[in-house]
Write a protein that holds these residues in place. Structure first.
Motif, PDB file in Angstrom:
ATOM      1  N   TRP A 259       0.813  -1.221   0.000  1.00 46.41           N
ATOM      2  CA  TRP A 259       0.000   0.000   0.000  1.00 46.41           C
ATOM      3  C   TRP A 259       0.842   1.265   0.000  1.00 46.41           C
ATOM      4  O   TRP A 259       0.426   2.292  -0.551  1.00 46.41           O
ATOM      5  CB  TRP A 259      -0.944  -0.015   1.200  1.00 46.41           C
ATOM      6  CG  TRP A 259      -2.017  -1.064   1.123  1.00 46.41           C
ATOM      7  CD1 TRP A 259      -2.247  -2.077   2.009  1.00 46.41           C
ATOM      8  CD2 TRP A 259      -3.007  -1.223   0.092  1.00 46.41           C
ATOM      9  NE1 TRP A 259      -3.314  -2.850   1.608  1.00 46.41           N
ATOM     10  CE2 TRP A 259      -3.791  -2.347   0.433  1.00 46.41           C
ATOM     11  CE3 TRP A 259      -3.301  -0.523  -1.082  1.00 46.41           C
ATOM     12  CZ2 TRP A 259      -4.852  -2.789  -0.349  1.00 46.41           C
ATOM     13  CZ3 TRP A 259      -4.350  -0.964  -1.874  1.00 46.41           C
ATOM     14  CH2 TRP A 259      -5.112  -2.069  -1.514  1.00 46.41           C
ATOM     15  N   ASP A 260       2.026   1.218   0.592  1.00 47.05           N
ATOM     16  CA  ASP A 260       2.874   2.414   0.618  1.00 47.05           C
ATOM     17  C   ASP A 260       3.385   2.781  -0.762  1.00 47.05           C
ATOM     18  O   ASP A 260       3.792   3.930  -1.000  1.00 47.05           O
ATOM     19  CB  ASP A 260       4.077   2.180   1.547  1.00 47.05           C
ATOM     20  CG  ASP A 260       3.662   2.064   3.005  1.00 47.05           C
ATOM     21  OD1 ASP A 260       2.568   2.547   3.353  1.00 47.05           O
ATOM     22  OD2 ASP A 260       4.434   1.482   3.787  1.00 47.05           O
ATOM     23  N   LYS A 261       3.380   1.811  -1.690  1.00 50.95           N
ATOM     24  CA  LYS A 261       3.891   2.059  -3.041  1.00 50.95           C
ATOM     25  C   LYS A 261       2.781   2.391  -4.041  1.00 50.95           C
ATOM     26  O   LYS A 261       3.070   2.731  -5.194  1.00 50.95           O
ATOM     27  CB  LYS A 261       4.656   0.824  -3.534  1.00 50.95           C
ATOM     28  CG  LYS A 261       5.887   0.487  -2.716  1.00 50.95           C
ATOM     29  CD  LYS A 261       6.981   1.524  -2.893  1.00 50.95           C
ATOM     30  CE  LYS A 261       8.264   1.077  -2.204  1.00 50.95           C
ATOM     31  NZ  LYS A 261       9.348   2.104  -2.354  1.00 50.95           N
ATOM     32  N   VAL A 262       1.524   2.284  -3.625  1.00 52.43           N
ATOM     33  CA  VAL A 262       0.406   2.603  -4.528  1.00 52.43           C
ATOM     34  C   VAL A 262       0.155   4.101  -4.426  1.00 52.43           C
ATOM     35  O   VAL A 262      -0.514   4.583  -3.507  1.00 52.43           O
ATOM     36  CB  VAL A 262      -0.854   1.795  -4.169  1.00 52.43           C
ATOM     37  CG1 VAL A 262      -2.011   2.163  -5.105  1.00 52.43           C
ATOM     38  CG2 VAL A 262      -0.569   0.300  -4.250  1.00 52.43           C
ATOM     39  N   THR A 263       0.724   4.850  -5.375  1.00 52.19           N
ATOM     40  CA  THR A 263       0.668   6.321  -5.328  1.00 52.19           C
ATOM     41  C   THR A 263      -0.055   6.940  -6.526  1.00 52.19           C
ATOM     42  O   THR A 263      -0.269   8.141  -6.557  1.00 52.19           O
ATOM     43  CB  THR A 263       2.100   6.892  -5.255  1.00 52.19           C
ATOM     44  OG1 THR A 263       2.850   6.419  -6.385  1.00 52.19           O
ATOM     45  CG2 THR A 263       2.794   6.455  -3.974  1.00 52.19           C
ATOM     46  N   VAL A 264      -0.433   6.136  -7.511  1.00 49.81           N
ATOM     47  CA  VAL A 264      -1.083   6.643  -8.722  1.00 49.81           C
ATOM     48  C   VAL A 264      -2.514   7.073  -8.394  1.00 49.81           C
ATOM     49  O   VAL A 264      -3.164   6.490  -7.519  1.00 49.81           O
ATOM     50  CB  VAL A 264      -1.063   5.555  -9.820  1.00 49.81           C
ATOM     51  CG1 VAL A 264      -1.899   4.345  -9.417  1.00 49.81           C
ATOM     52  CG2 VAL A 264      -1.516   6.098 -11.159  1.00 49.81           C
ATOM     53  N   PRO A 265      -3.053   8.106  -9.066  1.00 51.62           N
ATOM     54  CA  PRO A 265      -4.470   8.462  -8.867  1.00 51.62           C
ATOM     55  C   PRO A 265      -5.377   7.299  -9.244  1.00 51.62           C
ATOM     56  O   PRO A 265      -5.138   6.606 -10.237  1.00 51.62           O
ATOM     57  CB  PRO A 265      -4.665   9.643  -9.827  1.00 51.62           C
ATOM     58  CG  PRO A 265      -3.312  10.244  -9.998  1.00 51.62           C
ATOM     59  CD  PRO A 265      -2.371   9.073  -9.956  1.00 51.62           C
ATOM     60  N   PHE A 266      -6.436   7.084  -8.450  1.00 56.79           N
ATOM     61  CA  PHE A 266      -7.332   5.970  -8.772  1.00 56.79           C
ATOM     62  C   PHE A 266      -8.763   6.243  -8.341  1.00 56.79           C
ATOM     63  O   PHE A 266      -9.030   7.052  -7.449  1.00 56.79           O
ATOM     64  CB  PHE A 266      -6.826   4.658  -8.185  1.00 56.79           C
ATOM     65  CG  PHE A 266      -6.836   4.540  -6.674  1.00 56.79           C
ATOM     66  CD1 PHE A 266      -8.017   4.283  -5.975  1.00 56.79           C
ATOM     67  CD2 PHE A 266      -5.651   4.655  -5.950  1.00 56.79           C
ATOM     68  CE1 PHE A 266      -8.024   4.156  -4.596  1.00 56.79           C
ATOM     69  CE2 PHE A 266      -5.647   4.533  -4.563  1.00 56.79           C
ATOM     70  CZ  PHE A 266      -6.842   4.275  -3.890  1.00 56.79           C
ATOM     71  N   LEU A 267      -9.648   5.527  -9.021  1.00 60.51           N
ATOM     72  CA  LEU A 267     -11.063   5.441  -8.668  1.00 60.51           C
ATOM     73  C   LEU A 267     -11.330   3.997  -8.297  1.00 60.51           C
ATOM     74  O   LEU A 267     -11.130   3.090  -9.110  1.00 60.51           O
ATOM     75  CB  LEU A 267     -11.941   5.864  -9.852  1.00 60.51           C
ATOM     76  CG  LEU A 267     -13.444   5.561  -9.746  1.00 60.51           C
ATOM     77  CD1 LEU A 267     -14.080   6.307  -8.580  1.00 60.51           C
ATOM     78  CD2 LEU A 267     -14.152   5.913 -11.059  1.00 60.51           C
ATOM     79  N   SER A 268     -11.763   3.760  -7.066  1.00 58.99           N
ATOM     80  CA  SER A 268     -12.017   2.415  -6.564  1.00 58.99           C
ATOM     81  C   SER A 268     -13.521   2.212  -6.450  1.00 58.99           C
ATOM     82  O   SER A 268     -14.188   2.909  -5.684  1.00 58.99           O
ATOM     83  CB  SER A 268     -11.346   2.236  -5.191  1.00 58.99           C
ATOM     84  OG  SER A 268     -11.624   0.966  -4.650  1.00 58.99           O
ATOM     85  N   ALA A 269     -14.066   1.252  -7.228  1.00 57.32           N
ATOM     86  CA  ALA A 269     -15.516   1.038  -7.291  1.00 57.32           C
ATOM     87  C   ALA A 269     -15.862  -0.330  -6.705  1.00 57.32           C
ATOM     88  O   ALA A 269     -15.456  -1.359  -7.233  1.00 57.32           O
ATOM     89  CB  ALA A 269     -16.005   1.143  -8.735  1.00 57.32           C
ATOM     90  N   ARG A 288      -6.154   2.696   2.651  1.00 50.73           N
ATOM     91  CA  ARG A 288      -4.761   2.411   2.988  1.00 50.73           C
ATOM     92  C   ARG A 288      -3.739   2.800   1.927  1.00 50.73           C
ATOM     93  O   ARG A 288      -2.556   2.978   2.254  1.00 50.73           O
ATOM     94  CB  ARG A 288      -4.613   0.923   3.315  1.00 50.73           C
ATOM     95  CG  ARG A 288      -5.415   0.505   4.541  1.00 50.73           C
ATOM     96  CD  ARG A 288      -5.216  -0.944   4.873  1.00 50.73           C
ATOM     97  NE  ARG A 288      -3.822  -1.233   5.189  1.00 50.73           N
ATOM     98  CZ  ARG A 288      -3.295  -2.448   5.233  1.00 50.73           C
ATOM     99  NH1 ARG A 288      -4.064  -3.500   4.956  1.00 50.73           N
ATOM    100  NH2 ARG A 288      -2.027  -2.624   5.521  1.00 50.73           N
ATOM    101  N   ALA A 289      -4.140   2.940   0.665  1.00 48.41           N
ATOM    102  CA  ALA A 289      -3.158   3.273  -0.376  1.00 48.41           C
ATOM    103  C   ALA A 289      -2.572   4.658  -0.134  1.00 48.41           C
ATOM    104  O   ALA A 289      -3.247   5.573   0.362  1.00 48.41           O
ATOM    105  CB  ALA A 289      -3.803   3.205  -1.752  1.00 48.41           C
ATOM    106  N   ALA A 290      -1.311   4.819  -0.510  1.00 50.09           N
ATOM    107  CA  ALA A 290      -0.612   6.089  -0.287  1.00 50.09           C
ATOM    108  C   ALA A 290      -1.034   7.190  -1.249  1.00 50.09           C
ATOM    109  O   ALA A 290      -0.680   8.357  -1.042  1.00 50.09           O
ATOM    110  CB  ALA A 290       0.901   5.860  -0.398  1.00 50.09           C
TER     111      ALA A 290
END
Length: 578
Positions: A259-269, A288-290
């Motif tokens: 989770w500390d490495k997930v830094t890209v913009p995202f939409l979680s559905a 939890r994503a960064a």
């Protein structure tokens, strides 16, 4: 490689080879605008065979979807519809390139099948980077897809490919252990059955024994026809591999996001009805994503439906237009959370600032042994109540609610139990009943009669991660087995996956504490073409492998120990009315 063909308003390149670092060439179909230019890319990488039409591979799901949602089929020839990925006819005209890659060993891509493995994630990374430097690419790659095509986005985002600029994770689980293979430490049989029904049927090497593309006539599963023995050698023993790792060890961690490495913009559905696969990971990822730029959406209905409807597609398009095209469409200013709040007969959209909802009143409902009720006050007396450890268990039901009550968020059940053996599996189901005691169920992500919410825990996996646990969301470490002493009580904190329901006045809420999977009815007749089992309430997400639940260890008697202090209770996210 053949020259691009002009077809249905698009330029299409079939079977483009993308060479991996070990020399294996995975195969992709590329759909792009006819006009010369550089365009943003929407890419998917997965095992369901890019040449297999949605209508042919998943006929029951397709027919049900277009019958109830004609906007899905409207405006497209539907010739290029594939399971769980975008329809290029609805994206290419808006200035996008759509790239579909068959994952290693599936469809028309050769190699060894090993789902969600580090090798597959590296392949995905290299496909993204390939797409980012093509002559038709503007250098911005987005990921968009359902389920498998969503799950693996979390993993590849952990590697931070430079050309990945945005991703839409539509009902994509994240934690390989907690979301997918072991619910509360109990083995889910879904993946072994899924492997038989949806992967082996389109493995590379089926050749002439497999289907042909209805669009270009190519063999969907490669031009080589292999023997069954060779096909078996070219794939992992997926179900057995999962069974061989009962704890959250390096095998699972290598298939889960950092989770500390997930830094890209995202939409979680997410999907409220996705109990068992398509709910928890989307919420965990949002929390939890960064990433600093992240949004959460949650809806209902079947897990494939809203991805294709105008509602879902327009939402995805606004998001990608902002991040991949730089359009000033106000996306960045919209609230971070968009919910289709579930009522018993409809959904009502609402925007929120965060998750869990800031207006939540965490409310305890206590298990009362007198008449097995669920009450706002602790019970007046201590009691011990027993049930068959692999049976239907006990249900604790509230009195009729005196006012309409919204329940939206994660839940947690705290139980004190003992077992006549050294272990026990606990299945908890949060339920709603009408005033005449008929259960209210919903069209879930897979099953047409899904309960409001579910949770699971193997008693020997009760150890908590104190850093990640919250009163409303216990988090178990799953790193050691703590056997029970027969007859000696232990305390369990059980995570119940997030849900939403506005309970009408006069209805009742209930908590069932069971020793096996929930069943709405003994038989329903409900089936889908891509699953083995009859749909009885849990869809294909069952926990019935005798190798994981041997009778000698799990078929004893479970006892609930209820005290006047109210230790046995369920934490419910009651949303304050505005």
């Amino acid at each position: 490689m053949a020259e691009p063909v002009e077809q249905d308003g698009m330029l299409i390149e079939w079977d483009v080879g993308i060479v991996m670092d070990d020399g294996v060439a995975v195969r992709a179909d590329v759909f792009r605008p006819k006009v010369q230019g550089k365009w943003p890319v929407l890419l998917t990488y997965g095992p369901y065979a890019k040449g297999l039409a949605f209508q042919k591979g998943y006929p029951s799901a397709w027919q049900a979807m277009i019958a109830h949602h004609p906007d899905v089929a409207y405006g497209s020839t539907n010739k290029y519809q594939n399971w769980e990925v975008v329809d290029p006819e609805k994206w290419v005209p808006h200035g996008y390139v759509c790239v579909r890659v068959d994952s290693r060993g599936t469809g028309r891509s050769p190699g060894h099948v090993d789902h969600f493995s580090p090798r597959e994630t590296r392949d995905f990374y290299q496909c993204i980077e390939w797409a980012g430097v093509q002559s038709w690419s503007n250098g911005k790659v987005g990921l968009n897809g359902i389920s498998y095509y969503a799950i693996n986005q979390w993993q590849v985002a952990s590697l931070q490919p430079p050309h990945l600029k945005a991703m839409c994770i539509w009902e994509g689980a994240a934690d390989w252990y907690r979301d997918m293979t072991h619910h509360g430490g109990i083995l889910s049989t879904f993946w072994a059955n899924w492997y038989d029904m949806q992967v082996k049927t389109v493995q590379f090497g089926l050749g002439e024994r497999g289907p042909r593309s209805v669009v270009n006539g190519a063999l969907v599963c490669g031009d080589e026809t292999m023997s069954d023995d060779k096909l078996a050698r070219n794939r992992s023993s997926f179900g057995d591999d999962i069974l061989a790792h009962p704890l959250d060890d390096d095998y699972h961690k290598a298939r889960s996001p950092n989770w500390d490495k997930v830094t890209v913009p995202f939409l979680s559905a997410a999907n409220w009805g996705g109990q068992g696969l398509h709910t928890r990971g989307n919420f965990e990822g949002f929390v939890r994503a960064a990433s600093k730029e992240k949004w959460l959406e949650c809806h209902g209905l079947e897990h494939w439906t809203h991805f294709y409807t105008d509602y879902g597609r327009n939402l995805q398009k606004r998001f990608f237009d902002f991040y991949l095209k730089g359009e000033a469409n106000g996306w960045a200013e919209q609230p971070k959370v968009r919910l289709q709040v579930r009522h018993v007969d409809r959904f009502v959209e609402r925007h929120e600032a965060d998750w869990p909802l800031p207006s939540t009143a965490w409310t305890r409902f206590y298990l009362d042994p007198r008449d097995q009720t669920l009450s706002l006050a602790p019970p007046a007396e201590d009691a011990a109540v027993s049930f068959a450890a692999m049976g239907d268990g006990l249900t604790f039901m509230s009195r009729p609610l005196t006012e309409e009550t919204e329940i939206t968020g994660p839940l947690a059940a705290n139980l004190r139990i003992s077992s006549s053996t050294e272990d026990a599996d606990i299945f908890v189901v949060f339920r709603v009943f009408s005033s005449d005691l008929r259960e209210v169920t919903f069209a879930g992500a897979i099953d047409p009669h899904t309960p409001v919410a579910q949770g699971w825990l193997r008693a020997s996996h009760r150890k908590l991660d104190e850093t990640l646990s919250r009163p409303y969301r216990p988090y178990h470490s799953h790193d050691e087995v703590q056997r029970l002493q027969p007859g000696k009580p232990v305390d369990l904190a059980i995570e119940i996956w997030p849900t939403s329901i506005v309970v009408p006045k006069g209805h009742r809420i209930a908590l069932s504490v069971r020793g096996k999977d929930y069943a709405w009815q003994a038989t329903t007749g409900a089936k889908l073409s891509n699953f083995k089992n009859e749909l009885l309430g849990c869809g294909p997400f069952l926990h019935d492998d005798p190798r994981d639940r041997p009778q000698g260890l799990f078929a004893g008697t479970t006892t609930l120990h209820i005290d006047q202090k109210g230790f046995c209770h369920v934490v419910v996210p009651v949303v304050r009315s505005r």
